[in-house]
Design an enzyme around this catalytic site. Structure first.
Site, short mmCIF file in Angstrom:
data_model
loop_
_atom_site.label_atom_id
_atom_site.label_comp_id
_atom_site.label_asym_id
_atom_site.label_seq_id
_atom_site.Cartn_x
_atom_site.Cartn_y
_atom_site.Cartn_z
N GLY A 165 0.82 -1.21 0.00
CA GLY A 165 0.00 0.00 0.00
C GLY A 165 0.85 1.26 0.00
CE LYS A 218 -7.61 3.46 10.55
NZ LYS A 218 -6.67 2.33 10.32
CE1 TYR A 271 -9.55 4.90 7.77
CE2 TYR A 271 -9.52 7.07 8.80
CZ TYR A 271 -8.85 5.99 8.26
OH TYR A 271 -7.47 5.99 8.22
CG ASN A 293 0.64 -6.92 0.40
OD1 ASN A 293 0.53 -5.76 0.75
ND2 ASN A 293 1.81 -7.55 0.38
CB SER A 310 -6.69 7.96 11.28
OG SER A 310 -7.15 9.13 10.62
#
Length: 306
Positions: A10, A142, A138, A31, A114
């Site tokens: 990524g 986190k 999202y 991955n 994040s």
């Protein structure tokens, strides 16, 4: 002993793999997509995070002693349209990594959190004691990763460290982003007009700095770690209007018409306090925003020509 990097192919994962290999560390890149990479010291493993037997086998077969977990759904805007998918990828995927580590005796895990975990923070400076109040699915995932890390540390003796990373940029940034969109439009000679947003603050951090923070967190001694969450940013904060000014300097002829105020539906936060990351991890951002923008612009130019 080796380091397993989930999402090693990524955006940030590639930087982490490169830095580890450059330091002579064996790396396992895990991955979901098949890939070939014959660089010395690198093993590529195809597998899903939720495939616990596969993940456990990868940890055992390659004598993994540390995990850097970057894989997951990485766009807060997408999570609004795909909340269930985002939760499955991020929350379920993260606990699978933690559980595989617990089953195989791997103690140190660096988990990518994040700035979106916090939501809106009306403070001039933001340290790690701020209570999370995410505004997107999202962000919720986190927070879940951070809290699960603390629970695993307390119950099972793991050493899970979560990094609250701000807006990442740099060569390889292909995902939709305001910065990327502004650069691409400027290079194409197209104007960018935003009705609002001139005063909206951003804290950009170069992907190479993020990778450096992750590697430092993976190797810090247990005694050095006094908390389970650390802020990671580029060390400066700029408004969208200031960013437009920097891009005009870097790309002659760039045209930006940015209205006043804030971007709707985007979190607003104060400048991140990096003192804990510097003191306990040894992290200090190395990329200035000016140099990082030049680096990113050069990469986008090269991809546009190819």
């Amino acid at each position: 002993m080796s380091t397993l990097v989930t999402g090693g192919r990524g955006f940030v994962g590639r930087y982490i793999v490169e830095q580890l290999l450059a330091a002579g560390e064996p790396v396992v890149s895990y991955n979901r997509d098949y890939a070939l990479d014959d660089r010395p010291g690198l093993t590529v493993v195809q597998g899903e995070l939720f495939d616990l037997p596969r993940l456990v086998r990868a940890l055992q077969d390659h004598s993994v002693s540390r995990i850097i977990h970057t894989a997951g759904q990485s766009h807060p805007g997408v999570s609004i349209d795909l909340p269930l998918t985002t939760f499955a990828a991020n929350a379920d995927g993260t606990i699978a990594v933690y559980e595989a580590a617990r089953m195989t005796g791997v103690r140190r895990i660096v988990n990518f959190s994040s700035e979106c975990a916090l939501g809106n923070v009306e403070r001039e400076f933001v340290d790690e004691t701020v209570t999370p109040a995410p505004t997107t699915p999202y962000g919720v995932t986190k927070v879940a990763g951070e809290l699960l890390g603390s629970v695993y540390n307390n119950l099972y003796g793991t050493e899970i460290v979560s990094l609250r990373v701000t807006e990442v940029y740099g060569p390889g940034l292909w995902m939709p982003s305001l910065l990327g969109d502004m650069i691409r439009a400027a290079l194409a000679g197209e104007p960018v007009a935003l009705a609002h947003g001139g005063q909206h603050p951003f804290q950009f951090v170069h992907a190479a700095d993020v990778a450096a923070a992750a590697v430092l967190a993976s190797t810090a001694t247990a005694a050095a770690l006094q908390q389970s969450v650390y802020n990671v940013s580029g060390g400066v904060q700029v408004t969208v209007a200031e960013l437009a000014g920097l891009l005009r300097e870097a790309i002659p002829g760039a045209r930006f018409d940015i209205g006043d105020g804030y971007l709707p539906d985007w979190d607003r936060q104060g400048r991140y306090d990096l003192s804990a990351a510097e003191r306990e991890l040894g992290y200090k951002p190395q990329w200035t925003l000016k140099d990082g923008l030049a680096d990113t612009i050069a990469w986008i130019r090269s991809t546009a020509r190819s």
